[in-house]
Design an enzyme around this catalytic site. Structure first.
Site, PDB file in Angstrom:
ATOM      1  N   GLU A   1      25.210   7.723  25.499  1.00 63.62           N
ATOM      2  CA  GLU A   1      24.649   7.081  26.696  1.00 63.62           C
ATOM      3  C   GLU A   1      25.741   6.300  27.407  1.00 63.62           C
ATOM      4  O   GLU A   1      25.485   5.284  28.033  1.00 63.62           O
ATOM      5  CB  GLU A   1      23.450   6.178  26.350  1.00 63.62           C
ATOM      6  CG  GLU A   1      23.405   5.645  24.948  1.00 63.62           C
ATOM      7  CD  GLU A   1      24.298   4.425  24.748  1.00 63.62           C
ATOM      8  OE1 GLU A   1      25.434   4.638  24.265  1.00 63.62           O
ATOM      9  OE2 GLU A   1      23.876   3.314  25.060  1.00 63.62           O
TER      10      GLU A   1
ATOM     11  N   ASP B   1      27.823   1.875  30.195  1.00 63.45           N
ATOM     12  CA  ASP B   1      26.967   2.108  29.026  1.00 63.45           C
ATOM     13  C   ASP B   1      25.551   1.614  29.318  1.00 63.45           C
ATOM     14  O   ASP B   1      25.356   0.488  29.791  1.00 63.45           O
ATOM     15  CB  ASP B   1      27.543   1.381  27.805  1.00 63.45           C
ATOM     16  CG  ASP B   1      26.800   1.730  26.533  1.00 63.45           C
ATOM     17  OD1 ASP B   1      27.333   2.513  25.723  1.00 63.45           O
ATOM     18  OD2 ASP B   1      25.665   1.231  26.348  1.00 63.45           O
TER      19      ASP B   1
ATOM     20  N   ASN C   1      14.601   4.905  24.056  1.00 62.98           N
ATOM     21  CA  ASN C   1      14.195   6.145  23.364  1.00 62.98           C
ATOM     22  C   ASN C   1      13.013   5.892  22.435  1.00 62.98           C
ATOM     23  O   ASN C   1      12.079   6.685  22.369  1.00 62.98           O
ATOM     24  CB  ASN C   1      15.360   6.668  22.515  1.00 62.98           C
ATOM     25  CG  ASN C   1      16.240   7.635  23.278  1.00 62.98           C
ATOM     26  OD1 ASN C   1      15.759   8.554  23.893  1.00 62.98           O
ATOM     27  ND2 ASN C   1      17.540   7.401  23.238  1.00 62.98           N
TER      28      ASN C   1
ATOM     29  N   ASP D   1      16.318  11.480  27.832  1.00 61.78           N
ATOM     30  CA  ASP D   1      17.165  12.516  28.466  1.00 61.78           C
ATOM     31  C   ASP D   1      17.051  12.453  29.994  1.00 61.78           C
ATOM     32  O   ASP D   1      18.044  12.538  30.709  1.00 61.78           O
ATOM     33  CB  ASP D   1      16.757  13.911  27.991  1.00 61.78           C
ATOM     34  CG  ASP D   1      17.260  14.209  26.584  1.00 61.78           C
ATOM     35  OD1 ASP D   1      17.963  13.351  26.014  1.00 61.78           O
ATOM     36  OD2 ASP D   1      16.942  15.295  26.067  1.00 61.78           O
TER      37      ASP D   1
HETATM   38  P1  GH3 Z   1      23.497  -1.587  23.922  1.00 62.81           P
HETATM   39  O1  GH3 Z   1      22.793  -2.293  25.017  1.00 62.81           O
HETATM   40  O2  GH3 Z   1      24.256  -2.518  23.047  1.00 62.81           O
HETATM   41  O3  GH3 Z   1      24.355  -0.484  24.441  1.00 62.81           O
HETATM   42  O4  GH3 Z   1      22.375  -0.952  22.987  1.00 62.81           O
HETATM   43  P2  GH3 Z   1      21.935   0.561  22.883  1.00 62.81           P
HETATM   44  O5  GH3 Z   1      20.598   0.613  22.234  1.00 62.81           O
HETATM   45  O6  GH3 Z   1      22.031   1.212  24.233  1.00 62.81           O
HETATM   46  O7  GH3 Z   1      23.080   1.181  22.003  1.00 62.81           O
HETATM   47  P3  GH3 Z   1      23.023   1.976  20.646  1.00 62.81           P
HETATM   48  O8  GH3 Z   1      24.412   2.492  20.456  1.00 62.81           O
HETATM   49  O9  GH3 Z   1      22.424   1.154  19.567  1.00 62.81           O
HETATM   50  O10 GH3 Z   1      22.051   3.175  20.917  1.00 62.81           O
HETATM   51  C1  GH3 Z   1      22.364   4.236  21.757  1.00 62.81           C
HETATM   52  C2  GH3 Z   1      21.188   5.150  21.849  1.00 62.81           C
HETATM   53  O11 GH3 Z   1      21.441   6.219  22.754  1.00 62.81           O
HETATM   54  C3  GH3 Z   1      20.859   5.760  20.529  1.00 62.81           C
HETATM   55  C4  GH3 Z   1      20.813   7.241  20.809  1.00 62.81           C
HETATM   56  O12 GH3 Z   1      19.701   7.838  20.218  1.00 62.81           O
HETATM   57  C5  GH3 Z   1      20.695   7.312  22.307  1.00 62.81           C
HETATM   58  N1  GH3 Z   1      21.264   8.569  22.804  1.00 62.81           N
HETATM   59  C6  GH3 Z   1      22.533   9.002  22.720  1.00 62.81           C
HETATM   60  N2  GH3 Z   1      22.652  10.228  23.280  1.00 62.81           N
HETATM   61  C7  GH3 Z   1      21.415  10.567  23.751  1.00 62.81           C
HETATM   62  C8  GH3 Z   1      20.894  11.709  24.419  1.00 62.81           C
HETATM   63  O13 GH3 Z   1      21.579  12.697  24.732  1.00 62.81           O
HETATM   64  N3  GH3 Z   1      19.568  11.701  24.744  1.00 62.81           N
HETATM   65  C9  GH3 Z   1      18.786  10.630  24.450  1.00 62.81           C
HETATM   66  N4  GH3 Z   1      17.510  10.672  24.802  1.00 62.81           N
HETATM   67  N5  GH3 Z   1      19.236   9.561  23.805  1.00 62.81           N
HETATM   68  C10 GH3 Z   1      20.540   9.509  23.449  1.00 62.81           C
HETATM   69 MG    MG Z   2      23.991   1.395  25.119  1.00 61.80          MG
END
Ligand code: GH3
Ligand code: MG
Length: 322
Positions: A227, A183, A191, A200
């Site tokens: 992610e 992860d 982002n 992305d």
């Molecule tokens: P942690 O270290 O605890 O994992 O924190 P985090 O911020 O990585 O985790 P969180 O679940 O809060 O956020 C995940 C983010 O991933 C939010 C979401 O917008 C982003 N995300 C998920 N799928 C995609 C994608 O396909 N493209 C992009 N650019 N961002 C994505």
């Molecule tokens: Mg994460």
């Protein structure tokens, strides 16, 4: 002649690959003359040779003579269908024996079409074109159904399917099975600060990096969720899986993707949860248990400060981290 630009968008840029099978060279020559301009051709003059070439070359379509000494067309078709890599290659039967009976037998055996000899070149070209189009369309649908559109690695559907298959295989062979969940750390902040587009791109780079490191043919790298990625590792025990997880951790860090808003050391990092089923499943164990354990280890890695891995084996109480 049908121009190739009339083809559906599913057609690949390369020439379609055809395998022509007939025990009489004169018939092969006629087919060769008919099809060589627009196709890459492979030829075989007997059933055994046809099977060998089919496995080596994985043609897009096979034109198969029915009556041959040794393995006849029906036997070849059965053998093709029995092997995973050749099971979906469409086969057109070509035979001098005409009549409804033989035609029905050919189609019931699983051929996609039937062409009588002597062949009519324009009919052969038209039918080949039609069946290649159907074949490429079904390849494209399969790809779309099993591959993640953003990163090009396996998607969740393929992962779920493979997890069940590998779980059962490990049970049959009493072999180990490991899973690493990966992860991206602080990705929401990434982002927020660099934009969704850059997010992305970062996901694509992380996926490519994982694929680069996870190299065995039987391993699978999949996008598990937004992610989060999953690496499924058949025949891999806890120690080897941990070693690979540390390698993944370092490889992502070494890409040095700048992340100055929560990333450790100013670069993008990942946290990893490793779970292993070391031996046969105990009664009641299901694939979901392995996933749950990997997820718990990932949570632990996040909890301990991110940019690290935690690992455990099913049935063990202890865990390990790096
Ligand atoms: P942690 O270290 O605890 O994992 O924190 P985090 O911020 O990585 O985790 P969180 O679940 O809060 O956020 C995940 C983010 O991933 C939010 C979401 O917008 C982003 N995300 C998920 N799928 C995609 C994608 O396909 N493209 C992009 N650019 N961002 C994505
Ligand atoms: Mg994460």
């Amino acid at each position: 002649m049908l121009p190739l630009d009339a083809a559906a968008p599913a057609w690949p840029a390369r020439k379609p690959r055809l395998l022509l099978v007939d025990d009489q060279p004169v018939h092969l020559q006629v087919l060769y003359r008919t099809l060589s301009a627009e196709h890459q051709l492979f030829m075989a003059t007997g059933g055994e040779q046809a099977l060998r070439v089919a496995h080596e070359q994985l043609p897009d379509l096979i034109l198969l003579d029915v009556v041959m000494p040794g393995l006849d067309g029906f036997a070849v078709l059965r053998a093709l269908r029995a092997e995973r890599d050749t099971a979906d290659i469409p086969v057109i039967f070509v035979t001098a024996h005409s009549g409804e009976d033989i035609e029905t037998r050919c189609l019931e055996a699983g051929a996609v079409d039937f062409i009588p000899k002597p062949i009519n070149p324009s009919v052969v070209r038209a039918r080949v074109h039609t069946h290649l189009t159907l074949k490429f369309q079904s390849d494209l649908l399969r790809t779309l159904a099993f591959v993640d559109g953003l990163t090009g690695v396996a998607n969740r559907r393929q992962f779920d399917e493979r997890l069940n298959i590998e779980w059962a295989r490990a049970q049959r062979h009493a072999s180990a099975l490991s899973l690493i969940l990966v992860d991206v750390d602080h990705f929401k902040a990434y982002n927020d600060h660099y934009g969704h587009q850059a997010g992305d791109d970062a996901l694509r780079r992380v996926a490519a990096c994982l694929r680069e490191q996870v190299r065995r043919g039987t391993d699978l790298v999949a996008r598990y969720g937004g992610e989060e990625f999953a690496c499924l590792l058949p025949d891999t025990g806890l120690e080897d899986a941990q070693r690979l997880a540390v390698q993944l951790l370092e490889a992502v860090r070494a890409m040095a993707i700048p992340h100055r808003h929560g990333g450790s050391g100013g670069v993008l990092t990942v946290s990893l949860g490793v779970a292993t089923r070391a031996g046969p499943a105990r009664p009641g164990w299901q694939p979901a248990l392995l996933l749950g354990l990997a997820d718990a280890q990932l949570y632990e890695a996040k909890h301990r400060g991110r940019a690290r891995m935690c690992a455990a084996a099913l049935g063990d109480d202890g865990d390990d981290s790096a």
